[in-house]
Design an enzyme around this catalytic site. Structure first.
Site, PDB file in Angstrom:
ATOM      1  N   GLU A   1      -7.089  11.966  10.585  1.00 52.49           N
ATOM      2  CA  GLU A   1      -7.558  11.817   9.203  1.00 52.49           C
ATOM      3  C   GLU A   1      -8.863  11.038   9.224  1.00 52.49           C
ATOM      4  O   GLU A   1      -8.921   9.923   9.736  1.00 52.49           O
ATOM      5  CB  GLU A   1      -6.507  11.062   8.386  1.00 52.49           C
ATOM      6  CG  GLU A   1      -6.895  10.834   6.937  1.00 52.49           C
ATOM      7  CD  GLU A   1      -7.412   9.425   6.662  1.00 52.49           C
ATOM      8  OE1 GLU A   1      -7.828   9.172   5.513  1.00 52.49           O
ATOM      9  OE2 GLU A   1      -7.407   8.596   7.572  1.00 52.49           O
TER      10      GLU A   1
ATOM     11  N   LYS B   1      -4.794   3.796  -7.639  1.00 51.78           N
ATOM     12  CA  LYS B   1      -4.084   4.887  -6.966  1.00 51.78           C
ATOM     13  C   LYS B   1      -2.823   5.313  -7.714  1.00 51.78           C
ATOM     14  O   LYS B   1      -2.390   6.464  -7.609  1.00 51.78           O
ATOM     15  CB  LYS B   1      -3.723   4.468  -5.543  1.00 51.78           C
ATOM     16  CG  LYS B   1      -4.930   4.207  -4.655  1.00 51.78           C
ATOM     17  CD  LYS B   1      -4.497   3.855  -3.240  1.00 51.78           C
ATOM     18  CE  LYS B   1      -5.690   3.608  -2.337  1.00 51.78           C
ATOM     19  NZ  LYS B   1      -5.284   3.319  -0.941  1.00 51.78           N
TER      20      LYS B   1
ATOM     21  N   ARG C   1       0.014  13.078  11.327  1.00 53.22           N
ATOM     22  CA  ARG C   1      -1.298  12.692  10.795  1.00 53.22           C
ATOM     23  C   ARG C   1      -1.663  11.318  11.325  1.00 53.22           C
ATOM     24  O   ARG C   1      -0.870  10.381  11.244  1.00 53.22           O
ATOM     25  CB  ARG C   1      -1.243  12.668   9.264  1.00 53.22           C
ATOM     26  CG  ARG C   1      -2.481  12.154   8.565  1.00 53.22           C
ATOM     27  CD  ARG C   1      -2.229  12.197   7.057  1.00 53.22           C
ATOM     28  NE  ARG C   1      -3.325  11.633   6.272  1.00 53.22           N
ATOM     29  CZ  ARG C   1      -3.382  10.369   5.860  1.00 53.22           C
ATOM     30  NH1 ARG C   1      -2.417   9.530   6.185  1.00 53.22           N
ATOM     31  NH2 ARG C   1      -4.393   9.949   5.131  1.00 53.22           N
ATOM     32  N   LEU C   2      -2.852  11.195  11.881  1.00 53.63           N
ATOM     33  CA  LEU C   2      -3.329   9.928  12.419  1.00 53.63           C
ATOM     34  C   LEU C   2      -4.104   9.205  11.328  1.00 53.63           C
ATOM     35  O   LEU C   2      -5.291   9.465  11.116  1.00 53.63           O
ATOM     36  CB  LEU C   2      -4.210  10.156  13.654  1.00 53.63           C
ATOM     37  CG  LEU C   2      -3.599  10.982  14.794  1.00 53.63           C
ATOM     38  CD1 LEU C   2      -4.573  11.079  15.953  1.00 53.63           C
ATOM     39  CD2 LEU C   2      -2.271  10.377  15.255  1.00 53.63           C
ATOM     40  N   ASP C   3      -3.420   8.305  10.639  1.00 58.65           N
ATOM     41  CA  ASP C   3      -4.049   7.586   9.540  1.00 58.65           C
ATOM     42  C   ASP C   3      -4.930   6.468  10.093  1.00 58.65           C
ATOM     43  O   ASP C   3      -4.517   5.714  10.970  1.00 58.65           O
ATOM     44  CB  ASP C   3      -2.983   6.999   8.621  1.00 58.65           C
ATOM     45  CG  ASP C   3      -3.582   6.272   7.431  1.00 58.65           C
ATOM     46  OD1 ASP C   3      -4.040   6.947   6.503  1.00 58.65           O
ATOM     47  OD2 ASP C   3      -3.615   5.029   7.463  1.00 58.65           O
TER      48      ASP C   3
ATOM     49  N   ASP D   1       0.828  -1.208   0.000  1.00 62.84           N
ATOM     50  CA  ASP D   1       0.000   0.000   0.000  1.00 62.84           C
ATOM     51  C   ASP D   1       0.860   1.255   0.000  1.00 62.84           C
ATOM     52  O   ASP D   1       0.550   2.241   0.654  1.00 62.84           O
ATOM     53  CB  ASP D   1      -0.961  -0.006   1.188  1.00 62.84           C
ATOM     54  CG  ASP D   1      -2.067   1.036   1.066  1.00 62.84           C
ATOM     55  OD1 ASP D   1      -2.337   1.474  -0.066  1.00 62.84           O
ATOM     56  OD2 ASP D   1      -2.643   1.419   2.105  1.00 62.84           O
TER      57      ASP D   1
ATOM     58  N   HIS E   1      -3.260  -0.328  12.076  1.00 63.72           N
ATOM     59  CA  HIS E   1      -2.699  -1.588  11.624  1.00 63.72           C
ATOM     60  C   HIS E   1      -1.181  -1.554  11.436  1.00 63.72           C
ATOM     61  O   HIS E   1      -0.582  -0.490  11.353  1.00 63.72           O
ATOM     62  CB  HIS E   1      -3.359  -2.048  10.315  1.00 63.72           C
ATOM     63  CG  HIS E   1      -3.482  -0.967   9.278  1.00 63.72           C
ATOM     64  ND1 HIS E   1      -4.632  -0.234   9.110  1.00 63.72           N
ATOM     65  CD2 HIS E   1      -2.616  -0.507   8.356  1.00 63.72           C
ATOM     66  CE1 HIS E   1      -4.457   0.637   8.132  1.00 63.72           C
ATOM     67  NE2 HIS E   1      -3.236   0.492   7.657  1.00 63.72           N
TER      68      HIS E   1
ATOM     69  N   HIS F   1      -1.883  11.782  -2.408  1.00 64.89           N
ATOM     70  CA  HIS F   1      -1.431  10.428  -2.721  1.00 64.89           C
ATOM     71  C   HIS F   1      -2.594   9.474  -2.926  1.00 64.89           C
ATOM     72  O   HIS F   1      -2.439   8.399  -3.502  1.00 64.89           O
ATOM     73  CB  HIS F   1      -0.557   9.899  -1.590  1.00 64.89           C
ATOM     74  CG  HIS F   1      -1.326   9.522  -0.358  1.00 64.89           C
ATOM     75  ND1 HIS F   1      -1.748  10.467   0.554  1.00 64.89           N
ATOM     76  CD2 HIS F   1      -1.768   8.331   0.097  1.00 64.89           C
ATOM     77  CE1 HIS F   1      -2.407   9.869   1.512  1.00 64.89           C
ATOM     78  NE2 HIS F   1      -2.437   8.565   1.275  1.00 64.89           N
ATOM     79  N   ASP F   2      -3.774   9.871  -2.457  1.00 63.64           N
ATOM     80  CA  ASP F   2      -4.956   9.024  -2.555  1.00 63.64           C
ATOM     81  C   ASP F   2      -5.864   9.598  -3.632  1.00 63.64           C
ATOM     82  O   ASP F   2      -5.400  10.265  -4.548  1.00 63.64           O
ATOM     83  CB  ASP F   2      -5.659   8.978  -1.194  1.00 63.64           C
ATOM     84  CG  ASP F   2      -6.240   7.612  -0.880  1.00 63.64           C
ATOM     85  OD1 ASP F   2      -6.478   6.836  -1.816  1.00 63.64           O
ATOM     86  OD2 ASP F   2      -6.469   7.329   0.307  1.00 63.64           O
TER      87      ASP F   2
END
Length: 578
Positions: free
Chosen positions: A316, A490, A273-275, A56, A94, A378-379
């Site tokens: 996020e 992506k 950033r809290l992904d 990813d 994760h 990026h997304d």
């Protein structure tokens, strides 16, 4: 390592992978040292291939050590000398199957120190469902139907423990199981199997792996008595890719967060950033997306760790505007991502109307939101975020009507975009999520529209985050998208630029004019003042920033896409026309 401080610039932020420019992070540093980029950026958001990862494009973290193939300590020293502050990601929900924690569990099974670091699906749902023929608990319908899914099917990856048992683990995002070829040596402990039979078995098994054939259908001929034992060996040799959900009920997970935030502080991180944080809290009977109050409790725990390390948090979250989760997060004092701006900007330019955009800008101001905004990233380009939502029987309107959102989608699709959707537990598509395209291609590869979009972004409230490829008017990369596998959509917007590409781009107006606008936004003290929005004429965008005797003023005509940017300092005005 450089050390950070708590003061966060509201200047312009560049968004890159460490290898987006050239081959290594040092090439990005070399670009930022060029005269054309002087004082254009105050912040740099480096995506997580900065760390060790395997899937990813960085968001499957192995560990948060520096990826030495792409980055070295000198790069951080050079950034510090350029006075550019860093923003990183922590992927709260994760870790990779290749992480030390998951590998330890695969090696030691139930005896692993980390057996509770991840979420055993069956143990989580025990007593609240029934096992199917594959040994996976299917939650009761009232629980299953509430689950918020990011892919089709159950969010489960079955992994094999040393004792031969198959254990299902929670896996919200990506996964892949690979069967590896076997050799005769792998079969040497199968009693009674001759050398000739071993060679036969190796041939048929490896052919089946290559053809993606079901092993149970293989004709083992005179080796059939050994079939069960051989298949056990084949299964034991399989390998995994995957982003495995961590168990936030485990103290070891919070020890890991503390260790990680301290490490990122040491790299010079200022903004974190809290992904995927909204997926972290899991509870039977909840959607497992922003469960309340559990998610708030987790955020508060992370916030305390961040404060100890001088880090500003940026949660996020993608959700419909009508759900008003952004309100809740902002009201807790957090910066929020302005995921609404990309779609609103396309709607504004394509429909020649400023109404929805300026209404949102005025809401940001009135409610005192602290935002980081963007166009490309990026997304994908968010579209779900613009929608309304029914909450407790009351429908809250979105920023755009559904027909207007569909119009945006259709326009971008006509111009080559790809779609990412959401699914229900049965694998049925229930909603679109985002569209993948470069922002330039989404605008029909019209340079004037791109310049106008950039000017709108620079004059909106919030910290403007700029995707590297957009600066260089990057076009949809269909070859990369087609060859990128399940997440290939992506790759349409992640083309690596060579240093030659950078040099050629700097000879073009569309690049240099964007840099002019961004330089103004990054250096003018007007943007530290207050903003005035004139919405008297729908086809005109008129935004003025005022700080004492310094003024920055955008005036754009949506009928022609032409615009001017004025800067006044102590009564002396300079005008840039575009």
């Amino acid at each position: 390592m450089q050390q950070n401080n708590t003061k966060i610039s509201n200047g312009v932020m560049l968004n890159i992978y460490p290898d987006s420019i050239g081959e290594k992070f040092s090439d990005t540093i070399a670009m930022l040292k060029m005269g054309e980029f002087k004082d254009v950026f105050s912040l740099l958001y480096v995506l997580p291939t900065f760390f060790n990862s395997d899937l990813d494009r960085g968001f499957s973290i192995i560990d948060y050590d520096i990826n030495k193939d792409l980055v070295d300590a000198k790069d951080l020293k050079d950034l510090n000398e350029l006075q550019i502050k860093l923003k990183f990601d922590i992927v709260l929900n994760h870790l990779s199957v290749a992480s030390p924690q998951f590998k330890d569990m695969l090696e030691h099974g139930k005896d692993s120190k980390f057996k509770d670091f991840f979420i055993n699906w069956n143990e989580f749902w025990e007593g609240n469902g029934v096992k199917n023929e594959d040994g996976i608990v299917i939650p009761e319908p009232e629980f299953l139907n509430k689950l918020f899914m990011r892919k089709s099917g159950l969010p489960v990856l079955k992994v094999r423990f040393p004792d031969g048992t198959e254990q299902p683990y929670w896996n919200t995002f990506y996964q892949q199981i690979t069967y590896n070829p076997i050799a005769a040596a792998d079969l040497q402990n199968v009693k009674g199997l001759t050398e000739k039979q071993s060679l036969f078995i190796v041939a048929v098994i490896n052919t089946a792996i290559n053809d993606n054939q079901d092993f149970t259908t293989i004709d083992f001929e005179n080796c059939t008595p050994f079939k069960s034992e051989i298949l056990q060996i084949v299964e034991q040799k399989r390998s995994y890719l995957g982003q495995m959900d961590v168990n936030a009920e485990s103290p070891l997970v919070w020890d890991f967060y503390e260790e990680t935030l301290k490490k990122l502080n040491g790299y010079g991180c200022n903004i974190l950033r809290l992904d995927a944080f909204a997926y972290l809290h899991k509870q039977v009977g909840e959607s497992n997306f922003f469960n309340k109050p559990g998610t708030w409790e987790y955020l508060e725990r992370i916030k305390k760790i961040a404060q100890q390390n001088n880090l500003m948090l940026l949660p996020e979250i993608h959700a419909e505007y009508g759900l008003h989760l952004h309100d809740e997060v902002a009201n807790e004092g957090y910066y929020i991502y302005d995921f609404f701006l990309p779609g609103l900007t396309i709607h504004t330019i394509e429909n020649k109307t400023s109404k929805a955009l300026l209404s949102w800008a005025k809401e940001i101001i009135a409610k005192g939101y602290k935002t980081v905004n963007m166009l490309g990233c990026h997304d994908g380009i968010p579209v779900l975020d613009l929608k309304g939502k029914e909450v407790n029987g009351v429908y809250n309107k979105g920023l755009l009507e559904d027909t207007e959102i569909e119009s945006i989608m259709n326009k971008i699709m006509e111009r080559g975009g790809r779609v990412k959707n959401l699914y229900d537990p049965s694998g049925n598509k229930i909603s679109y999520y985002q569209i993948n395209a470069t922002f330039f291609s989404a605008l029909g590869e019209d340079e004037q529209k791109l310049l106008l979009a950039r000017a709108i972004q620079m004059f909106m409230p919030g910290i403007p985050q700029v995707w590297y490829l957009d600066i260089f008017a990057g076009k949809n990369n269909y070859e990369a998208a087609d060859s990128g596998g399940s997440a290939g959509h992506k790759e349409i917007n992640r083309t690596t630029l060579t240093m030659k590409d950078i040099a050629q781009g700097l000879k073009t107006e569309v690049v240099n004019k964007q840099l002019e606008i961004m330089h103004l936004r990054n250096t003018s003290t007007a943007f530290s003042g207050h903003v005035e929005i004139n919405d008297a004429v729908d086809a005109i965008i008129d935004i003025k920033w005022v700080n004492g005797t310094t003024v920055a003023h955008l005036k754009a005509n949506l009928e022609t896409n032409r615009f001017t940017v004025d800067q006044s300092v102590n009564g002396i005005t300079t005008t840039m026309s575009f």
